[in-house]
Design a protein around this motif. Structure first.
Motif, PDB file in Angstrom:
ATOM      1  N   MET A  40     -18.742  -4.677  11.311  1.00  0.00           N
ATOM      2  CA  MET A  40     -19.845  -5.533  11.749  1.00  0.00           C
ATOM      3  C   MET A  40     -20.113  -6.674  10.784  1.00  0.00           C
ATOM      4  SD  MET A  40     -22.646  -2.989  13.460  1.00  0.00           S
ATOM      5  CE  MET A  40     -22.197  -1.470  14.267  1.00  0.00           C
ATOM      6  N   GLY A  41     -19.244  -6.823   9.801  1.00  0.00           N
ATOM      7  CA  GLY A  41     -19.423  -7.845   8.786  1.00  0.00           C
ATOM      8  C   GLY A  41     -19.255  -7.235   7.413  1.00  0.00           C
ATOM      9  N   SER A  42     -18.846  -8.035   6.459  1.00  0.00           N
ATOM     10  CA  SER A  42     -18.453  -7.490   5.153  1.00  0.00           C
ATOM     11  C   SER A  42     -19.592  -6.839   4.393  1.00  0.00           C
ATOM     12  CB  SER A  42     -17.834  -8.613   4.304  1.00  0.00           C
ATOM     13  OG  SER A  42     -18.768  -9.678   4.122  1.00  0.00           O
ATOM     14  N   PHE A  43     -20.841  -7.193   4.707  1.00  0.00           N
ATOM     15  CA  PHE A  43     -21.959  -6.607   3.966  1.00  0.00           C
ATOM     16  C   PHE A  43     -22.757  -5.613   4.810  1.00  0.00           C
ATOM     17  CE2 PHE A  43     -21.140 -10.773   2.037  1.00  0.00           C
ATOM     18  CZ  PHE A  43     -20.896 -10.371   0.724  1.00  0.00           C
ATOM     19  N   HIS A  44     -22.256  -5.279   5.984  1.00  0.00           N
ATOM     20  CA  HIS A  44     -22.983  -4.368   6.867  1.00  0.00           C
ATOM     21  C   HIS A  44     -22.823  -2.930   6.368  1.00  0.00           C
ATOM     22  CE1 HIS A  44     -24.521  -2.471  10.496  1.00  0.00           C
ATOM     23  NE2 HIS A  44     -24.874  -3.667  10.944  1.00  0.00           N
ATOM     24  N   PRO A  45     -23.907  -2.137   6.371  1.00  0.00           N
ATOM     25  CA  PRO A  45     -23.805  -0.763   5.856  1.00  0.00           C
ATOM     26  C   PRO A  45     -22.918   0.143   6.699  1.00  0.00           C
ATOM     27  CG  PRO A  45     -25.970  -1.146   6.849  1.00  0.00           C
ATOM     28  CD  PRO A  45     -25.299  -2.483   6.729  1.00  0.00           C
ATOM     29  N   GLU A  46     -22.765  -0.154   7.993  1.00  0.00           N
ATOM     30  CA  GLU A  46     -21.912   0.680   8.854  1.00  0.00           C
ATOM     31  C   GLU A  46     -20.487   0.146   8.734  1.00  0.00           C
ATOM     32  OE1 GLU A  46     -20.114   2.961  10.475  1.00  0.00           O
ATOM     33  OE2 GLU A  46     -20.064   1.592  12.192  1.00  0.00           O
ATOM     34  N   SER A  47     -19.823   0.546   7.663  1.00  0.00           N
ATOM     35  CA  SER A  47     -18.549  -0.058   7.282  1.00  0.00           C
ATOM     36  C   SER A  47     -17.411   0.958   7.298  1.00  0.00           C
ATOM     37  CB  SER A  47     -18.663  -0.655   5.871  1.00  0.00           C
ATOM     38  OG  SER A  47     -18.796   0.393   4.925  1.00  0.00           O
ATOM     39  N   PRO A  48     -16.164   0.493   7.348  1.00  0.00           N
ATOM     40  CA  PRO A  48     -15.016   1.409   7.303  1.00  0.00           C
ATOM     41  C   PRO A  48     -14.983   2.275   6.047  1.00  0.00           C
ATOM     42  CG  PRO A  48     -14.318  -0.774   8.004  1.00  0.00           C
ATOM     43  CD  PRO A  48     -15.745  -0.913   7.560  1.00  0.00           C
ATOM     44  N   SER A  49     -15.568   1.792   4.969  1.00  0.00           N
ATOM     45  CA  SER A  49     -15.548   2.554   3.719  1.00  0.00           C
ATOM     46  C   SER A  49     -16.284   3.883   3.839  1.00  0.00           C
ATOM     47  CB  SER A  49     -16.142   1.723   2.578  1.00  0.00           C
ATOM     48  OG  SER A  49     -17.443   1.286   2.887  1.00  0.00           O
ATOM     49  N   ARG A  50     -17.128   4.038   4.851  1.00  0.00           N
ATOM     50  CA  ARG A  50     -17.813   5.321   5.041  1.00  0.00           C
ATOM     51  C   ARG A  50     -16.798   6.448   5.280  1.00  0.00           C
ATOM     52  NH1 ARG A  50     -21.073   5.510   9.716  1.00  0.00           N
ATOM     53  NH2 ARG A  50     -22.290   7.173   8.723  1.00  0.00           N
ATOM     54  N   LEU A  51     -15.849   6.215   6.175  1.00  0.00           N
ATOM     55  CA  LEU A  51     -14.858   7.247   6.474  1.00  0.00           C
ATOM     56  C   LEU A  51     -13.871   7.420   5.319  1.00  0.00           C
ATOM     57  CD1 LEU A  51     -14.067   6.673  10.256  1.00  0.00           C
ATOM     58  CD2 LEU A  51     -15.862   8.046   9.184  1.00  0.00           C
ATOM     59  N   THR A  52     -13.547   6.329   4.657  1.00  0.00           N
ATOM     60  CA  THR A  52     -12.668   6.434   3.489  1.00  0.00           C
ATOM     61  C   THR A  52     -13.314   7.266   2.393  1.00  0.00           C
ATOM     62  OG1 THR A  52     -11.751   4.247   3.994  1.00  0.00           O
ATOM     63  CG2 THR A  52     -11.374   5.117   1.777  1.00  0.00           C
ATOM     64  N   ALA A  53     -14.599   7.065   2.154  1.00  0.00           N
ATOM     65  CA  ALA A  53     -15.315   7.821   1.123  1.00  0.00           C
ATOM     66  C   ALA A  53     -15.301   9.311   1.435  1.00  0.00           C
ATOM     67  CB  ALA A  53     -16.750   7.311   1.004  1.00  0.00           C
ATOM     68  N   ILE A  54     -15.514   9.657   2.699  1.00  0.00           N
ATOM     69  CA  ILE A  54     -15.489  11.072   3.090  1.00  0.00           C
ATOM     70  C   ILE A  54     -14.107  11.664   2.838  1.00  0.00           C
ATOM     71  CG2 ILE A  54     -15.616  12.638   5.060  1.00  0.00           C
ATOM     72  CD1 ILE A  54     -17.787  10.752   6.213  1.00  0.00           C
ATOM     73  N   SER A  55     -13.089  10.984   3.325  1.00  0.00           N
ATOM     74  CA  SER A  55     -11.726  11.484   3.183  1.00  0.00           C
ATOM     75  C   SER A  55     -11.326  11.626   1.710  1.00  0.00           C
ATOM     76  CB  SER A  55     -10.757  10.542   3.898  1.00  0.00           C
ATOM     77  OG  SER A  55      -9.423  10.971   3.752  1.00  0.00           O
ATOM     78  N   ASP A  56     -11.629  10.610   0.913  1.00  0.00           N
ATOM     79  CA  ASP A  56     -11.270  10.653  -0.508  1.00  0.00           C
ATOM     80  C   ASP A  56     -11.976  11.797  -1.225  1.00  0.00           C
ATOM     81  OD1 ASP A  56      -9.680   8.467  -0.104  1.00  0.00           O
ATOM     82  OD2 ASP A  56     -10.999   7.028  -1.108  1.00  0.00           O
ATOM     83  N   HIS A  57     -13.241  12.030  -0.877  1.00  0.00           N
ATOM     84  CA  HIS A  57     -13.999  13.095  -1.550  1.00  0.00           C
ATOM     85  C   HIS A  57     -13.449  14.472  -1.177  1.00  0.00           C
ATOM     86  CE1 HIS A  57     -17.419  14.882  -3.606  1.00  0.00           C
ATOM     87  NE2 HIS A  57     -17.597  15.675  -2.553  1.00  0.00           N
ATOM     88  N   LEU A  58     -13.092  14.675   0.067  1.00  0.00           N
ATOM     89  CA  LEU A  58     -12.535  15.964   0.477  1.00  0.00           C
ATOM     90  C   LEU A  58     -11.228  16.240  -0.262  1.00  0.00           C
ATOM     91  CD1 LEU A  58     -13.148  15.889   4.335  1.00  0.00           C
ATOM     92  CD2 LEU A  58     -14.547  16.996   2.577  1.00  0.00           C
ATOM     93  N   ILE A  59     -10.423  15.194  -0.436  1.00  0.00           N
ATOM     94  CA  ILE A  59      -9.172  15.355  -1.185  1.00  0.00           C
ATOM     95  C   ILE A  59      -9.472  15.658  -2.656  1.00  0.00           C
ATOM     96  CG2 ILE A  59      -7.117  14.137  -2.000  1.00  0.00           C
ATOM     97  CD1 ILE A  59      -7.182  12.593   0.702  1.00  0.00           C
ATOM     98  N   ALA A  60     -10.410  14.909  -3.230  1.00  0.00           N
ATOM     99  CA  ALA A  60     -10.746  15.114  -4.644  1.00  0.00           C
ATOM    100  C   ALA A  60     -11.316  16.501  -4.897  1.00  0.00           C
ATOM    101  CB  ALA A  60     -11.745  14.045  -5.100  1.00  0.00           C
ATOM    102  N   GLN A  61     -12.022  17.048  -3.936  1.00  0.00           N
ATOM    103  CA  GLN A  61     -12.600  18.383  -4.078  1.00  0.00           C
ATOM    104  C   GLN A  61     -11.594  19.497  -3.799  1.00  0.00           C
ATOM    105  OE1 GLN A  61     -16.022  19.305  -4.957  1.00  0.00           O
ATOM    106  NE2 GLN A  61     -15.671  17.261  -5.793  1.00  0.00           N
ATOM    107  N   GLY A  62     -10.419  19.135  -3.332  1.00  0.00           N
ATOM    108  CA  GLY A  62      -9.384  20.124  -3.067  1.00  0.00           C
ATOM    109  C   GLY A  62      -9.608  20.925  -1.801  1.00  0.00           C
ATOM    110  N   ILE A  63     -10.429  20.426  -0.879  1.00  0.00           N
ATOM    111  CA  ILE A  63     -10.694  21.186   0.344  1.00  0.00           C
ATOM    112  C   ILE A  63     -10.091  20.539   1.588  1.00  0.00           C
ATOM    113  CG2 ILE A  63     -12.774  22.253  -0.577  1.00  0.00           C
ATOM    114  CD1 ILE A  63     -14.434  20.273   1.015  1.00  0.00           C
ATOM    115  N   ASP A  64      -9.543  19.343   1.442  1.00  0.00           N
ATOM    116  CA  ASP A  64      -8.963  18.648   2.591  1.00  0.00           C
ATOM    117  C   ASP A  64      -7.882  19.484   3.266  1.00  0.00           C
ATOM    118  OD1 ASP A  64      -8.429  15.963   4.077  1.00  0.00           O
ATOM    119  OD2 ASP A  64      -6.468  16.553   3.303  1.00  0.00           O
ATOM    120  N   ALA A  65      -7.106  20.205   2.489  1.00  0.00           N
ATOM    121  CA  ALA A  65      -5.989  20.963   3.035  1.00  0.00           C
ATOM    122  C   ALA A  65      -6.430  22.162   3.864  1.00  0.00           C
ATOM    123  CB  ALA A  65      -5.071  21.425   1.904  1.00  0.00           C
ATOM    124  N   TYR A  66      -7.682  22.544   3.773  1.00  0.00           N
ATOM    125  CA  TYR A  66      -8.171  23.683   4.554  1.00  0.00           C
ATOM    126  C   TYR A  66      -8.463  23.314   6.004  1.00  0.00           C
ATOM    127  CZ  TYR A  66      -8.728  26.384   0.245  1.00  0.00           C
ATOM    128  OH  TYR A  66      -8.509  27.054  -0.924  1.00  0.00           O
TER     129      TYR A  66
END
Length: 292
Positions: free
Chosen positions: A1-27
């Motif tokens: 919705m624009g580069s400064f909009h809070p509803e951004s693609p980085s929301r899903l990236t942050a979730i995915s990255d955190h699950l990997i970092a926590q070691g639970i993504d593989a479950y």
């Protein structure tokens, strides 16, 4: 919705990255959602609205439907895929291919009314999924649990006075979208809460209001509009929930579903705009759903 909009693609990236970092993504088993069909969307939204929404998507750049809600050339396809995720999740849960499902999707959906896009939402994803469970799989009763900091006005607009659907929700009030507190529909269990509400107060809502209504209604599947913007770090709201509160409500819903409706839960991402607290809260939610 624009580069400064809070509803951004980085929301899903942050979730995915955190699950990997926590070691639970593989479950978890991961699936790419299909596009929802017009027939599936028509159970919730009129064809005229859907066609107008599709035409509103620009060939390039960004077009605002309201000051907060904008479309780019890919928004319509993204909205179809978000709704399709709920359809796929319902099918997999009903076929017992998975125990339960979480849809990591955007755009969110619970502000989308029958004929109005609002609050970053275009298609009401949880409503499409709930109607699919009712009309395609033949369920008699479903419940929607909404713990986003903002009232799910769209879900209420679509289901108020539908005896097959119970909605239990809490939200900061008065606050956007300035609705829900005065609803008199018997199947809407709305709990408006003031700014500054603590996790302890939220847990009392779950135990003293939501769970009794769920037991009384006896749904055959539970849907969750999983918004994480009531977290104390999220400046979209002014409530004070933390990860353990999201784990608590998920645990209570899961315990109920395991006892009453064969554990059938489909959870769909709504709000949550501070990336760190969003990712941590989703992880807490998923740990409980997956019995980790």
């Amino acid at each position: 919705m624009g580069s400064f909009h809070p509803e951004s693609p980085s929301r899903l990236t942050a979730i995915s990255d955190h699950l990997i970092a926590q070691g639970i993504d593989a479950y978890f088993s991961h699936f790419d959602a299909p596009l929802a069909t017009l027939e599936e969307l028509r159970r919730v939204h009129p064809v005229g609205y859907l066609e107008k929404l599709k035409r509103s998507a620009p060939e390039n750049g960004i077009v605002h439907l309201d000051p907060d809600t904008a479309m780019n050339p890919y928004t319509w396809q993204a909205a179809l895929r978000s709704a399709g995720a709920g359809i796929m999740a319902v099918d997999m849960v009903m076929k017992r291919e998975v125990a339960n499902a979480f849809c990591a999707i955007r755009p969110p959906g619970h502000h989308a009314e029958r004929e109005t896009a609002l609050g970053f939402c275009f298609i009401n994803n949880v409503a499409v999924a709930a109607r699919h469970a009712l009309e395609h799989h033949g369920l008699s009763r479903v419940a929607i649990v909404d713990f986003d900091v903002h009232h799910g006005n769209g879900t209420e607009d679509i289901f108020k006075d539908d005896p097959r659907v119970l909605m239990v929700s809490m939200f900061q009030h008065p606050f956007f979208p300035y609705s829900g507190a005065d609803c008199t529909a018997e199947n809407m269990c709305n709990v408006p809460l003031p700014a500054g509400t603590s996790g302890e107060e939220f847990r009392m809502v779950v135990s003293d209001i939501w769970l009794p209504r769920l037991r009384e209604f006896q749904p055959e599947m539970v849907f969750i509009s999983a918004g994480f913007d009531a977290h104390y770090e999220d400046d979209m709201g002014s409530m004070k929930l933390v990860e353990s509160d999201y784990a608590y409500v998920t645990r209570e819903i899961k315990r109920y579903a395991d006892q009453a409706c064969q554990g059938r839960i489909v959870s769909m991402l709504e709000g949550g705009y501070v990336l760190s607290s969003l990712a941590r809260s989703v992880a807490a939610h998923l740990r409980v759903l997956a019995d980790l």
